[in-house]
Design a protein around this motif. Sequence first.
Motif, PDB file in Angstrom:
ATOM      1  N   LEU A  79       1.331  -6.843   9.198  1.00 24.32           N
ATOM      2  CA  LEU A  79       1.257  -5.474   8.696  1.00 24.32           C
ATOM      3  C   LEU A  79       2.593  -4.821   8.990  1.00 24.32           C
ATOM      4  O   LEU A  79       3.041  -4.795  10.140  1.00 24.32           O
ATOM      5  CB  LEU A  79       0.124  -4.700   9.369  1.00 24.32           C
ATOM      6  CG  LEU A  79      -0.055  -3.242   8.909  1.00 24.32           C
ATOM      7  CD1 LEU A  79      -0.436  -3.194   7.425  1.00 24.32           C
ATOM      8  CD2 LEU A  79      -1.088  -2.531   9.769  1.00 24.32           C
ATOM      9  N   GLU A  80       3.235  -4.297   7.924  1.00 21.02           N
ATOM     10  CA  GLU A  80       4.587  -3.780   8.070  1.00 21.02           C
ATOM     11  C   GLU A  80       4.693  -2.380   7.477  1.00 21.02           C
ATOM     12  O   GLU A  80       4.190  -2.120   6.379  1.00 21.02           O
ATOM     13  CB  GLU A  80       5.568  -4.726   7.373  1.00 21.02           C
ATOM     14  CG  GLU A  80       7.011  -4.281   7.417  1.00 21.02           C
ATOM     15  CD  GLU A  80       7.931  -5.260   6.701  1.00 21.02           C
ATOM     16  OE1 GLU A  80       9.010  -4.827   6.248  1.00 21.02           O
ATOM     17  OE2 GLU A  80       7.562  -6.445   6.590  1.00 21.02           O
ATOM     18  N   PHE A 123       0.854  -1.187   0.000  1.00 25.10           N
ATOM     19  CA  PHE A 123       0.000   0.000   0.000  1.00 25.10           C
ATOM     20  C   PHE A 123       0.889   1.236   0.000  1.00 25.10           C
ATOM     21  O   PHE A 123       1.694   1.429   0.909  1.00 25.10           O
ATOM     22  CB  PHE A 123      -0.906   0.021   1.241  1.00 25.10           C
ATOM     23  CG  PHE A 123      -1.852  -1.147   1.311  1.00 25.10           C
ATOM     24  CD1 PHE A 123      -3.110  -1.079   0.732  1.00 25.10           C
ATOM     25  CD2 PHE A 123      -1.483  -2.318   1.953  1.00 25.10           C
ATOM     26  CE1 PHE A 123      -3.983  -2.146   0.789  1.00 25.10           C
ATOM     27  CE2 PHE A 123      -2.353  -3.394   2.027  1.00 25.10           C
ATOM     28  CZ  PHE A 123      -3.601  -3.307   1.450  1.00 25.10           C
ATOM     29  N   GLY A 124       0.731   2.058  -1.020  1.00 22.81           N
ATOM     30  CA  GLY A 124       1.566   3.241  -1.102  1.00 22.81           C
ATOM     31  C   GLY A 124       3.025   2.866  -1.232  1.00 22.81           C
ATOM     32  O   GLY A 124       3.388   1.852  -1.838  1.00 22.81           O
ATOM     33  N   PHE A 131       7.606   0.002  11.670  1.00 19.48           N
ATOM     34  CA  PHE A 131       6.605  -0.665  12.504  1.00 19.48           C
ATOM     35  C   PHE A 131       6.235  -2.002  11.878  1.00 19.48           C
ATOM     36  O   PHE A 131       6.063  -2.120  10.667  1.00 19.48           O
ATOM     37  CB  PHE A 131       5.354   0.218  12.616  1.00 19.48           C
ATOM     38  CG  PHE A 131       4.200  -0.437  13.302  1.00 19.48           C
ATOM     39  CD1 PHE A 131       4.112  -0.454  14.689  1.00 19.48           C
ATOM     40  CD2 PHE A 131       3.179  -1.047  12.578  1.00 19.48           C
ATOM     41  CE1 PHE A 131       3.042  -1.059  15.332  1.00 19.48           C
ATOM     42  CE2 PHE A 131       2.112  -1.653  13.205  1.00 19.48           C
ATOM     43  CZ  PHE A 131       2.044  -1.661  14.587  1.00 19.48           C
ATOM     44  N   THR A 132       6.097  -3.059  12.713  1.00 19.64           N
ATOM     45  CA  THR A 132       5.667  -4.377  12.253  1.00 19.64           C
ATOM     46  C   THR A 132       4.720  -4.985  13.284  1.00 19.64           C
ATOM     47  O   THR A 132       4.999  -4.940  14.489  1.00 19.64           O
ATOM     48  CB  THR A 132       6.861  -5.338  12.056  1.00 19.64           C
ATOM     49  OG1 THR A 132       7.795  -4.755  11.147  1.00 19.64           O
ATOM     50  CG2 THR A 132       6.394  -6.676  11.497  1.00 19.64           C
ATOM     51  N   ALA A 133       3.613  -5.548  12.822  1.00 21.82           N
ATOM     52  CA  ALA A 133       2.659  -6.237  13.696  1.00 21.82           C
ATOM     53  C   ALA A 133       2.331  -7.595  13.080  1.00 21.82           C
ATOM     54  O   ALA A 133       2.080  -7.697  11.871  1.00 21.82           O
ATOM     55  CB  ALA A 133       1.386  -5.419  13.874  1.00 21.82           C
ATOM     56  N   ASN A 134       2.341  -8.645  13.909  1.00 17.63           N
ATOM     57  CA  ASN A 134       2.048 -10.004  13.454  1.00 17.63           C
ATOM     58  C   ASN A 134       0.965 -10.623  14.341  1.00 17.63           C
ATOM     59  O   ASN A 134       1.052 -10.541  15.574  1.00 17.63           O
ATOM     60  CB  ASN A 134       3.296 -10.884  13.527  1.00 17.63           C
ATOM     61  CG  ASN A 134       4.396 -10.410  12.604  1.00 17.63           C
ATOM     62  OD1 ASN A 134       4.358 -10.657  11.405  1.00 17.63           O
ATOM     63  ND2 ASN A 134       5.372  -9.727  13.165  1.00 17.63           N
ATOM     64  N   TYR A 135      -0.007 -11.254  13.710  1.00 12.88           N
ATOM     65  CA  TYR A 135      -1.037 -11.970  14.453  1.00 12.88           C
ATOM     66  C   TYR A 135      -1.146 -13.381  13.884  1.00 12.88           C
ATOM     67  O   TYR A 135      -1.217 -13.569  12.661  1.00 12.88           O
ATOM     68  CB  TYR A 135      -2.392 -11.273  14.333  1.00 12.88           C
ATOM     69  CG  TYR A 135      -3.540 -12.068  14.917  1.00 12.88           C
ATOM     70  CD1 TYR A 135      -3.685 -12.204  16.292  1.00 12.88           C
ATOM     71  CD2 TYR A 135      -4.462 -12.713  14.086  1.00 12.88           C
ATOM     72  CE1 TYR A 135      -4.724 -12.953  16.840  1.00 12.88           C
ATOM     73  CE2 TYR A 135      -5.505 -13.459  14.617  1.00 12.88           C
ATOM     74  CZ  TYR A 135      -5.632 -13.572  15.989  1.00 12.88           C
ATOM     75  OH  TYR A 135      -6.652 -14.325  16.521  1.00 12.88           O
ATOM     76  N   LEU A 179       3.105  -2.616   3.831  1.00 14.82           N
ATOM     77  CA  LEU A 179       3.002  -3.946   3.238  1.00 14.82           C
ATOM     78  C   LEU A 179       2.112  -4.810   4.122  1.00 14.82           C
ATOM     79  O   LEU A 179       2.273  -4.833   5.346  1.00 14.82           O
ATOM     80  CB  LEU A 179       4.389  -4.594   3.124  1.00 14.82           C
ATOM     81  CG  LEU A 179       4.429  -6.043   2.584  1.00 14.82           C
ATOM     82  CD1 LEU A 179       4.081  -6.052   1.099  1.00 14.82           C
ATOM     83  CD2 LEU A 179       5.794  -6.677   2.826  1.00 14.82           C
ATOM     84  N   ALA A 180       1.165  -5.515   3.504  1.00 12.19           N
ATOM     85  CA  ALA A 180       0.299  -6.455   4.228  1.00 12.19           C
ATOM     86  C   ALA A 180       0.552  -7.863   3.691  1.00 12.19           C
ATOM     87  O   ALA A 180       0.739  -8.055   2.483  1.00 12.19           O
ATOM     88  CB  ALA A 180      -1.166  -6.082   4.069  1.00 12.19           C
ATOM     89  N   ARG A 181       0.547  -8.835   4.592  1.00 15.38           N
ATOM     90  CA  ARG A 181       0.820 -10.221   4.211  1.00 15.38           C
ATOM     91  C   ARG A 181      -0.146 -11.147   4.946  1.00 15.38           C
ATOM     92  O   ARG A 181      -0.399 -10.968   6.146  1.00 15.38           O
ATOM     93  CB  ARG A 181       2.256 -10.598   4.545  1.00 15.38           C
ATOM     94  CG  ARG A 181       2.636 -12.035   4.192  1.00 15.38           C
ATOM     95  CD  ARG A 181       4.029 -12.401   4.686  1.00 15.38           C
ATOM     96  NE  ARG A 181       5.047 -11.496   4.193  1.00 15.38           N
ATOM     97  CZ  ARG A 181       5.696 -10.623   4.954  1.00 15.38           C
ATOM     98  NH1 ARG A 181       5.415 -10.541   6.247  1.00 15.38           N
ATOM     99  NH2 ARG A 181       6.612  -9.828   4.450  1.00 15.38           N
TER     100      ARG A 181
END
Length: 202
Positions: free
Chosen positions: A105-106, A32-33, A115-119, A37-39
């Motif tokens: 989400l990165e 995005f933009g 920033f990085t978030a993992n679920y 980055l979404a994975r």
Amino acid sequence: LFFPPITIQSAFALNYTDGRTYTWNLSVEHQFGTNWLARAAYVASESDHQSYQNEANPAVPICGPVGPNCALITSSPARLNTNFGGVDVSYSGATANYQSGQFTLERRMSHGLQFTANYTYSHNIDIESTGLGINTGTLDNPGCVKCNRGNSYIDVPQTFVANFIYETPTLSGWNQATKLALGGWQISGIYRAQSGFPFSIY
């Protein structure tokens, strides 16, 4: 010279073999933009020929309640083979399965922030979990191997991890003392939350 009953604490089945694990995964990514980055990923594995112990010379169940056809038994119940006590045999017929959805989400480093978030949402099941003091290494139901299949002791259904790095401005144009004291620092942090581990109640 041996005096029965003899207890055998460790033995291996004749067809005992090494375990195998198969893994597979599928992932998709979208940017995005410029910086986001979404994975999303599906990750799974299947294991067979896993080791477990089982009692090969179980005791005959005691009947109850006491009545005309069931006498009172005050000593330990007799084994199937009375010349032996407990015979713990290691078999390799257990299985394990892992299924998970993993979402990320990165934000790449931009304007001093990364920033990085993992679920992860997952489920891990097996025939019999050993270690960590969960049980003694033998099946809870020796007479029905498949009846022991259930949540693994490493089953953690939900896990969330987030981390960030922030670089403070260099404060160019400020005096040297202020730049050294406040400019060009890095601040980082990690946050983790997860489901609790299962445990046995006795």
